[in-house]
Design an enzyme around this catalytic site. Structure first.
Site, short mmCIF file in Angstrom:
data_model
loop_
_atom_site.label_atom_id
_atom_site.label_comp_id
_atom_site.label_asym_id
_atom_site.label_seq_id
_atom_site.Cartn_x
_atom_site.Cartn_y
_atom_site.Cartn_z
N GLU A 15 1.94 31.13 -28.75
CA GLU A 15 0.91 30.16 -28.35
C GLU A 15 0.03 29.80 -29.55
O GLU A 15 -0.49 28.69 -29.65
CB GLU A 15 0.03 30.74 -27.24
CG GLU A 15 0.75 30.97 -25.92
CD GLU A 15 -0.09 31.75 -24.92
OE1 GLU A 15 0.09 31.52 -23.71
OE2 GLU A 15 -0.91 32.61 -25.32
N ASP A 202 4.52 25.56 -16.95
CA ASP A 202 5.36 25.60 -15.75
C ASP A 202 4.59 25.07 -14.55
O ASP A 202 3.38 25.22 -14.45
CB ASP A 202 5.84 27.04 -15.48
CG ASP A 202 4.69 28.04 -15.51
OD1 ASP A 202 4.34 28.52 -16.60
OD2 ASP A 202 4.11 28.30 -14.44
#
Ligand code: SAH
Length: 244
Positions: A15, A202
């Site tokens: 990330e 997601d």
């Protein structure tokens, strides 16, 4: 007092990679007590030093230190060491298609951070379990920077149980993550302003399995996240809190 010292907390290495690379951030050796796994980086935005902390690896399981346990500890030691005047928790998260999320959408916390997996049905403790920890007011910067304001709900699982979903809905949340409320709590204890940036990997209310979607979209979401962190930092640096 103007904002001159921002600390960014990110759980996973992947990330953080886009922003580490883009800002050419340097790792500070011996950043924290050497019992701790966290990694401290330093870079420059708008001529100000910005610090970034990632969770580092779990030595036993050889995966990144994610979720609320490391998040709480790293927030505390980061605040003690850096004395930041703004804390940003940046990361990826699940979103809801029916609430307008797309893969890669970047949300900014627009209201209190809450939990959805601390179910304690004892008087007083029910509310304590869910919690409500402050986020900075971000409506102006969201609008100016084209970020989506959203409510974030935190839990320690990547999957979703019916119980969790029910509380996520009663939290009126747009975003499901595993760190934000924990860090917001520590920021609150220290009286430090806090905001969260979460890029969607997601969509929870679609058929594809969360873990597959997560891995597939981690890189694009992290790229958008890196961009958003830089824009938010530029927006906040050198302004008084009251002008955000
Ligand atoms: N198997 C993955 C585990 C990542 S867990 C791996 O190691 O590669 C997911 C991380 O992204 C957490 O730090 C969490 O904050 C965030 N996240 C992304 N999608 C999420 C979702 N649907 N629910 C909760 N957290 C999510």
């Amino acid at each position: 007092m103007i904002i001159s010292n921002i600390a960014i907390l990110i759980a996973m290495r992947e990330e953080a990679n886009p922003i580490l690379n883009q800002l050419k951030m340097d790792m500070i050796a011996d950043g924290f007590d050497n019992h701790l796994p966290f990694e401290l980086y330093k870079g420059i935005i708008e001529e100000r030093e910005v610090h970034l902390v990632i969770g580092g690896k779990d030595k036993v399981y050889n995966v990144d230190n994610i979720a609320t346990q490391p998040a709480t500890l790293s927030a505390h030691v980061t605040i003690e060491k850096i004395q930041p005047d703004l804390i940003i928790n940046a990361g990826t998260a699940g979103g809801f298609k029916k609430r307008g999320a797309n893969i890669g959408t970047v949300y900014i916390s627009s209201d209190q951070l809450k939990y959805h997996d601390r179910r304690i049905p004892i008087p007083g403790y029910r509310e304590y379990g869910i919690g409500a920890y402050p986020s900075l007011k971000t409506d102006r910067m969201a609008q100016e920077l084209n970020l989506v304001p959203g409510i974030i709900s935190t839990g320690n699982s990547l999957d979703l149980t019916d119980n969790d979903l029910e509380i996520i809905q009663s939290n009126n949340a747009d975003v499901k993550d595993m760190e934000a409320a924990a860090i917001a709590w520590v920021a609150m204890l220290h009286g430090k302003p806090f905001l969260a940036l979460k890029a969607i990997t997601d969509l929870i209310d679609t058929d594809s399995p969360t873990q597959e979607e997560f891995l597939e979209n981690l890189s694009i979401a992290s790229k958008n996240l890196g961009q958003a962190i830089i824009e938010v930092s530029k927006y906040c640096l050198n302004k008084p809190l009251s002008e955000l």
